[in-house]
Scaffold this active site. Sequence first.
Site, PDB file in Angstrom:
ATOM      1  N   ASP A  52       0.901   1.935   7.788  1.00 41.18           N
ATOM      2  CA  ASP A  52      -0.130   1.692   6.769  1.00 41.18           C
ATOM      3  C   ASP A  52       0.552   1.508   5.421  1.00 41.18           C
ATOM      4  O   ASP A  52       1.683   1.955   5.212  1.00 41.18           O
ATOM      5  CB  ASP A  52      -1.124   2.866   6.684  1.00 41.18           C
ATOM      6  N   ASP A  62       3.556  -2.919   4.704  1.00 43.51           N
ATOM      7  CA  ASP A  62       2.505  -3.929   4.662  1.00 43.51           C
ATOM      8  C   ASP A  62       2.584  -4.751   5.954  1.00 43.51           C
ATOM      9  O   ASP A  62       3.629  -5.338   6.239  1.00 43.51           O
ATOM     10  CB  ASP A  62       2.767  -4.819   3.437  1.00 43.51           C
ATOM     11  N   TRP A 106      -7.349   7.304  14.199  1.00 43.88           N
ATOM     12  CA  TRP A 106      -7.001   6.609  15.447  1.00 43.88           C
ATOM     13  C   TRP A 106      -5.674   7.152  15.973  1.00 43.88           C
ATOM     14  O   TRP A 106      -5.499   7.328  17.179  1.00 43.88           O
ATOM     15  CB  TRP A 106      -6.909   5.089  15.219  1.00 43.88           C
ATOM     16  N   LYS A 130     -10.013  -4.807  14.535  1.00 41.29           N
ATOM     17  CA  LYS A 130     -11.282  -4.855  13.810  1.00 41.29           C
ATOM     18  C   LYS A 130     -11.516  -6.279  13.300  1.00 41.29           C
ATOM     19  O   LYS A 130     -10.596  -6.917  12.795  1.00 41.29           O
ATOM     20  CB  LYS A 130     -11.237  -3.902  12.618  1.00 41.29           C
ATOM     21  N   ASP A 143      -7.000  -1.364  12.902  1.00 38.68           N
ATOM     22  CA  ASP A 143      -8.297  -1.078  12.271  1.00 38.68           C
ATOM     23  C   ASP A 143      -8.245  -1.497  10.802  1.00 38.68           C
ATOM     24  O   ASP A 143      -8.941  -0.946   9.962  1.00 38.68           O
ATOM     25  CB  ASP A 143      -8.572   0.437  12.408  1.00 38.68           C
ATOM     26  N   GLY A 148      -5.636   8.271   9.522  1.00 34.40           N
ATOM     27  CA  GLY A 148      -4.974   8.689  10.755  1.00 34.40           C
ATOM     28  C   GLY A 148      -5.871   9.123  11.898  1.00 34.40           C
ATOM     29  O   GLY A 148      -5.376   9.695  12.866  1.00 34.40           O
TER      30      GLY A 148
HETATM   31  N1  SAM Z   1      -7.901   3.597  11.664  1.00 32.85           N
HETATM   32  C1  SAM Z   1      -7.837   4.418  10.472  1.00 32.85           C
HETATM   33  C2  SAM Z   1      -8.280   5.803  10.855  1.00 32.85           C
HETATM   34  O1  SAM Z   1      -8.839   5.958  11.919  1.00 32.85           O
HETATM   35  O2  SAM Z   1      -8.043   6.742  10.080  1.00 32.85           O
HETATM   36  C3  SAM Z   1      -8.703   3.874   9.348  1.00 32.85           C
HETATM   37  C4  SAM Z   1      -8.157   2.590   8.785  1.00 32.85           C
HETATM   38  S1  SAM Z   1      -8.909   2.155   7.273  1.00 32.85           S
HETATM   39  C5  SAM Z   1     -10.461   1.576   7.789  1.00 32.85           C
HETATM   40  C6  SAM Z   1      -8.107   0.679   6.838  1.00 32.85           C
HETATM   41  C7  SAM Z   1      -6.659   0.858   6.443  1.00 32.85           C
HETATM   42  O3  SAM Z   1      -6.080  -0.444   6.362  1.00 32.85           O
HETATM   43  C8  SAM Z   1      -6.432   1.503   5.074  1.00 32.85           C
HETATM   44  O4  SAM Z   1      -5.762   2.726   5.233  1.00 32.85           O
HETATM   45  C9  SAM Z   1      -5.536   0.487   4.338  1.00 32.85           C
HETATM   46  O5  SAM Z   1      -4.506   1.087   3.586  1.00 32.85           O
HETATM   47  C10 SAM Z   1      -4.966  -0.310   5.504  1.00 32.85           C
HETATM   48  N2  SAM Z   1      -4.457  -1.627   5.133  1.00 32.85           N
HETATM   49  C11 SAM Z   1      -5.140  -2.627   4.502  1.00 32.85           C
HETATM   50  N3  SAM Z   1      -4.314  -3.681   4.324  1.00 32.85           N
HETATM   51  C12 SAM Z   1      -3.102  -3.349   4.865  1.00 32.85           C
HETATM   52  C13 SAM Z   1      -1.853  -4.020   4.990  1.00 32.85           C
HETATM   53  N4  SAM Z   1      -1.684  -5.262   4.526  1.00 32.85           N
HETATM   54  N5  SAM Z   1      -0.816  -3.383   5.588  1.00 32.85           N
HETATM   55  C14 SAM Z   1      -0.983  -2.111   6.062  1.00 32.85           C
HETATM   56  N6  SAM Z   1      -2.139  -1.430   5.973  1.00 32.85           N
HETATM   57  C15 SAM Z   1      -3.187  -2.029   5.378  1.00 32.85           C
END
Ligand code: SAM
Length: 309
Positions: free
Chosen positions: A85, A101, A55, A166, A126, A53
Amino acid sequence: MGKASRDKRDIYYRKAKEEGWRARSAFKLLQIDEEFNIFEGVKRVVDLCAAPGSWSQVLSRQLYLPAKSSAESKEGDLPLIVAIDLQPMAPIEGVIQVQGDITNARTAEVVIRHFDGCKADLVVCDGAPDVTGLHDMDEFVQSQLILAGLTIVTHVLKEGGKFIAKIFRGKDTSLLYCQLKLFFPTVTFAKPKSSRNSSIEAFAVCENYTPPEGFNPGDLHRLLEKVGSPSGGSDLDCSSGWLEGPNKVYIPFLACGDLTGYDSDRSYPLPKEADGSSYQSLDPIQPPIAPPYKRALELKKASAQSFNS
Ligand code: SAM
């Protein structure tokens, strides 16, 4: 690696805790904003792949909290921030959370319902899969997330809006650039100072959403196929040798954030506390509340205990 050692080696990790950010990624979004002014005029935002969280915290602090404290703002005028997420996330003021998802079509529908007929000014993503270290594989899975993000963008972003995503830099980066250019006249790949040079991560900053004339968001996959030729993906690489002269594409790639500021690849000595004692390492602001690796840790602990007894 111990907390103190990481505090020393990773300045953004340490600063994130000191400034109350849940993750060091907060600085990446802030540095992108410094360069591209992405929050200007923004009232409605979607934060894709938002957990834990940081961002969303940036969005809340930059958009929601100032509007809330402004005397003129009425309830209905407050910025709308929707965060999605797979993982649950601890609450953040002014942020509506959806657990889902982003590759699932239903998720877009849930987001659209929250916007109640209005469109978003900004979508940020991200998203990252669990990296395997196999670059081709990681890049492929990452592009699936970008495609999912772009699909949501085509449903929820207003014309003229911005999309920040990203990306993993790899051999298909120029293909991705060309695909994004179908929807955004201005696309720049940015590398914030807080993103390590050793990481293949970068961010696509896509401005002025302009879907192709007659575009139907439901047709995204078909549209992307049309761009290609029957001989396969490599033909789509507009920076490779088969295009010449003015048709060859040069991707604008910008470093952002204060270039004289902290370097995420350097170690910094820990400062002394005001009373001269050693630096007290802080706990993370918000550890994940239901991390996917929790079960694995429990099993590891149980097996270590049975081994010792
Ligand atoms: N922007 C976030 C922050 O600032 O705290 C960090 C994000 S983290 C690098 C990547 C996130 O992508 C993870 O929490 C993961 O659960 C989520 N993620 C990966 N695949 C996903 C999907 N198919 N649907 C939703 N979220 C997904």
